[in-house]
Design an enzyme around this catalytic site. Structure first.
Site, PDB file in Angstrom:
ATOM      1  N   ARG A  48      27.998 137.807 134.402  1.00  0.00           N
ATOM      2  CA  ARG A  48      28.891 137.994 135.542  1.00  0.00           C
ATOM      3  C   ARG A  48      29.723 136.727 135.751  1.00  0.00           C
ATOM      4  O   ARG A  48      29.468 135.701 135.140  1.00  0.00           O
ATOM      5  CB  ARG A  48      28.105 138.346 136.804  1.00  0.00           C
ATOM      6  CG  ARG A  48      26.952 137.382 137.046  1.00  0.00           C
ATOM      7  CD  ARG A  48      26.686 137.121 138.464  1.00  0.00           C
ATOM      8  NE  ARG A  48      27.802 136.525 139.157  1.00  0.00           N
ATOM      9  CZ  ARG A  48      28.173 135.243 139.046  1.00  0.00           C
ATOM     10  NH1 ARG A  48      27.539 134.405 138.239  1.00  0.00           N
ATOM     11  NH2 ARG A  48      29.192 134.783 139.724  1.00  0.00           N
ATOM     12  N   GLY A  49      30.700 136.872 136.666  1.00  0.00           N
ATOM     13  CA  GLY A  49      31.669 135.793 136.835  1.00  0.00           C
ATOM     14  C   GLY A  49      32.861 136.164 135.964  1.00  0.00           C
ATOM     15  O   GLY A  49      32.681 136.488 134.766  1.00  0.00           O
ATOM     16  N   ALA A  50      34.059 136.140 136.570  1.00  0.00           N
ATOM     17  CA  ALA A  50      35.228 136.685 135.872  1.00  0.00           C
ATOM     18  C   ALA A  50      35.432 136.120 134.456  1.00  0.00           C
ATOM     19  O   ALA A  50      35.544 136.891 133.487  1.00  0.00           O
ATOM     20  CB  ALA A  50      36.469 136.486 136.739  1.00  0.00           C
ATOM     21  N   ARG A  91      33.693 147.261 134.959  1.00  0.00           N
ATOM     22  CA  ARG A  91      33.964 146.677 136.288  1.00  0.00           C
ATOM     23  C   ARG A  91      35.481 146.578 136.463  1.00  0.00           C
ATOM     24  O   ARG A  91      36.175 146.122 135.548  1.00  0.00           O
ATOM     25  CB  ARG A  91      33.334 145.274 136.433  1.00  0.00           C
ATOM     26  CG  ARG A  91      31.823 145.281 136.396  1.00  0.00           C
ATOM     27  CD  ARG A  91      31.243 143.941 136.813  1.00  0.00           C
ATOM     28  NE  ARG A  91      31.190 143.796 138.252  1.00  0.00           N
ATOM     29  CZ  ARG A  91      30.872 142.653 138.868  1.00  0.00           C
ATOM     30  NH1 ARG A  91      30.606 141.568 138.161  1.00  0.00           N
ATOM     31  NH2 ARG A  91      30.817 142.586 140.185  1.00  0.00           N
ATOM     32  N   GLN A 198      24.146 135.730 144.686  1.00  0.00           N
ATOM     33  CA  GLN A 198      24.610 134.819 143.621  1.00  0.00           C
ATOM     34  C   GLN A 198      24.590 133.365 144.091  1.00  0.00           C
ATOM     35  O   GLN A 198      24.420 132.444 143.294  1.00  0.00           O
ATOM     36  CB  GLN A 198      26.036 135.195 143.170  1.00  0.00           C
ATOM     37  CG  GLN A 198      26.132 136.490 142.402  1.00  0.00           C
ATOM     38  CD  GLN A 198      26.453 137.664 143.301  1.00  0.00           C
ATOM     39  OE1 GLN A 198      26.095 137.664 144.477  1.00  0.00           O
ATOM     40  NE2 GLN A 198      27.121 138.673 142.764  1.00  0.00           N
ATOM     41  N   ASP A 239      38.446 136.457 141.208  1.00  0.00           N
ATOM     42  CA  ASP A 239      38.433 137.488 140.157  1.00  0.00           C
ATOM     43  C   ASP A 239      39.822 137.988 139.789  1.00  0.00           C
ATOM     44  O   ASP A 239      40.042 138.481 138.690  1.00  0.00           O
ATOM     45  CB  ASP A 239      37.554 138.657 140.576  1.00  0.00           C
ATOM     46  CG  ASP A 239      36.100 138.251 140.503  1.00  0.00           C
ATOM     47  OD1 ASP A 239      35.645 137.513 141.393  1.00  0.00           O
ATOM     48  OD2 ASP A 239      35.439 138.627 139.515  1.00  0.00           O
ATOM     49  N   ASN A 249      37.944 137.978 145.601  1.00  0.00           N
ATOM     50  CA  ASN A 249      36.730 137.275 145.184  1.00  0.00           C
ATOM     51  C   ASN A 249      35.546 137.965 145.838  1.00  0.00           C
ATOM     52  O   ASN A 249      35.696 138.915 146.626  1.00  0.00           O
ATOM     53  CB  ASN A 249      36.793 135.795 145.569  1.00  0.00           C
ATOM     54  CG  ASN A 249      35.679 134.989 144.921  1.00  0.00           C
ATOM     55  OD1 ASN A 249      35.443 135.106 143.709  1.00  0.00           O
ATOM     56  ND2 ASN A 249      34.964 134.204 145.691  1.00  0.00           N
ATOM     57  N   LYS A 250      34.366 137.494 145.540  1.00  0.00           N
ATOM     58  CA  LYS A 250      33.122 138.098 146.033  1.00  0.00           C
ATOM     59  C   LYS A 250      33.200 138.450 147.512  1.00  0.00           C
ATOM     60  O   LYS A 250      33.726 137.654 148.311  1.00  0.00           O
ATOM     61  CB  LYS A 250      31.975 137.121 145.761  1.00  0.00           C
ATOM     62  CG  LYS A 250      30.596 137.554 146.193  1.00  0.00           C
ATOM     63  CD  LYS A 250      30.196 138.932 145.736  1.00  0.00           C
ATOM     64  CE  LYS A 250      30.400 139.182 144.252  1.00  0.00           C
ATOM     65  NZ  LYS A 250      30.258 140.640 143.924  1.00  0.00           N
TER      66      LYS A 250
END
Ligand code: MRU
Length: 348
Positions: A48-50, A91, A198, A239, A249-250
């Protein structure tokens, strides 16, 4: 520094990742070979993480193409495209996923007429270049970040934008990690980042491991630490950045930005330029992923923490309005509001 979160195997038949869902208690590695392995690993946030998603997907596309055993170029390209579309559907929000897949697929197309073997060689160079470039970009982002802070500063973080989410250093955490190497003493308040934690599981782990003074807070404590004057700046990754500077973003990022504006705390967004989507006009055009309600109701609990039938809304990301962002820091430089102009300038 060699990234260890996403590694292309020596025989180019698999990609080995650290399973981020098992951290911080267990460091386990997963070997991915099939399209479904990559789709599931991305969907379930094992990787995970762009930027890390993009790196993994790009290497995955190459590894899968390597196993086609196809010599006919047109059949090869058609199979390749189907796999790329499939992995991209895992995603929707991070632009880096599509960006990396398009680069690796494009690499094959660029050698049409030269044979499948040459196409595969070109894909290999492209997918490893994406990771190498990310290492360089994260380092450059961290250098720019260091111009915005001073020794002793305390930073509020949200989600995880560290080495696990990228290659080395990270985006949002890069300034703290590079600063630590240079002898700076930074402090961090890291929010948990509900519902998948996270912040607690990954950011607190990465900062602690690097020897940076980190204090974990619940998401709803961001206001009090800002009001008490404990925070010098907020650092987040992202992202997708729209052409006007609106930033996905998150989930929860936008709330932190609103608080930061209220309390006069600078709010900085860190990203490689590949996260900026100039084809996306504003944040309203960004597709927000919605995830399983059980992530809110049951995950991490020994028994459900809500009535079984209660409705849940679980958007994985939100969009922070451009006006709330003090600066967007990329490897090419620091952009400031109005972003319609500064981002356009960045891309020349
Ligand atoms: O759902 P996640 O954990 O993949 O969300 C990640 C984030 O929102 C990060 O802040 C973003 O991808 C930037 S990572 C450098």
């Amino acid at each position: 520094m060699k990234p260890d979160n996403v590694v292309l195997s020596d025989d180019c038949r698999s990609v080995v990742i650290i399973d981020q869902t098992r951290l911080p208690n267990h460091t386990e590695y997963l070997t991915l070979t099939e399209p479904e392995h990559f789709y599931d690993a991305i969907k379930e946030l094992k990787v995970r993480g762009a930027p890390a998603i993009g790196i993994c997907a790009g290497m995955g596309l190459y590894v899968i193409a390597n196993s086609f055993g196809e010599t006919d170029e047109e059949k090869f390209l058609s199979k390749l495209h189907n796999v790329s579309v499939y992995i991209n559907s895992s995603r929707p929000t991070a632009v880096n996923l599509k960006h990396a897949l398009d680069r690796v697929e494009g690499a094959a197309h660029s050698l049409r007429g030269s044979g499948v073997g040459a196409m595969l060689d070109r894909m290999h160079s492209e997918c490893t270049a994406i990771q190498d470039e990310d290492v360089t970009m994260c380092r450059a982002i961290a250098e720019y970040g260091l111009t915005l802070v001073k020794d002793g500063d305390c930073i509020l973080t949200h989600c995880n934008a560290g080495p696990l989410a990228t290659s080395c250093y990270g985006t949002g955490l890069g300034t703290l990690l590079l600063g630590k190497e240079r002898g700076y003493t930074f402090h961090a308040y890291t929010d948990e980042t509900r519902p998948l934690l996270q912040g607690a599981r990954l950011t607190a782990y990465e900062l602690d491991k690097a020897g940076i003074d980190v204090t974990l807070i619940c998401d709803n404590m961001a206001s009090i630490v800002m009001k008490q004057g404990r925070i010098n700046a907020c650092f987040v990754g992202c992202d997708r950045v729209a052409a006007n500077g609106d930033t996905a973003n998150k989930i929860g990022t936008s709330g932190v930005a609103v608080l930061a504006k209220h309390y006069g705390v600078p709010f900085y967004v860190f990203c490689p330029s590949s996260t900026i989507d100039m084809d996306c006009g504003t944040g309203a055009d960004i597709v927000i992923e919605e995830r399983d309600p059980d992530e809110i109701k049951t995950k991490f609990y020994t028994e459900p923490m809500a009535p079984a039938g209660v409705k849940c809304y679980n958007p994985a990301f939100d969009v922070t309005d451009a006006e709330l962002i003090t600066a967007i820091i990329t490897e090419k430089g620091i952009c400031r509001y109005p972003y319609t102009e500064s981002l356009a300038e960045l891309f020349g």
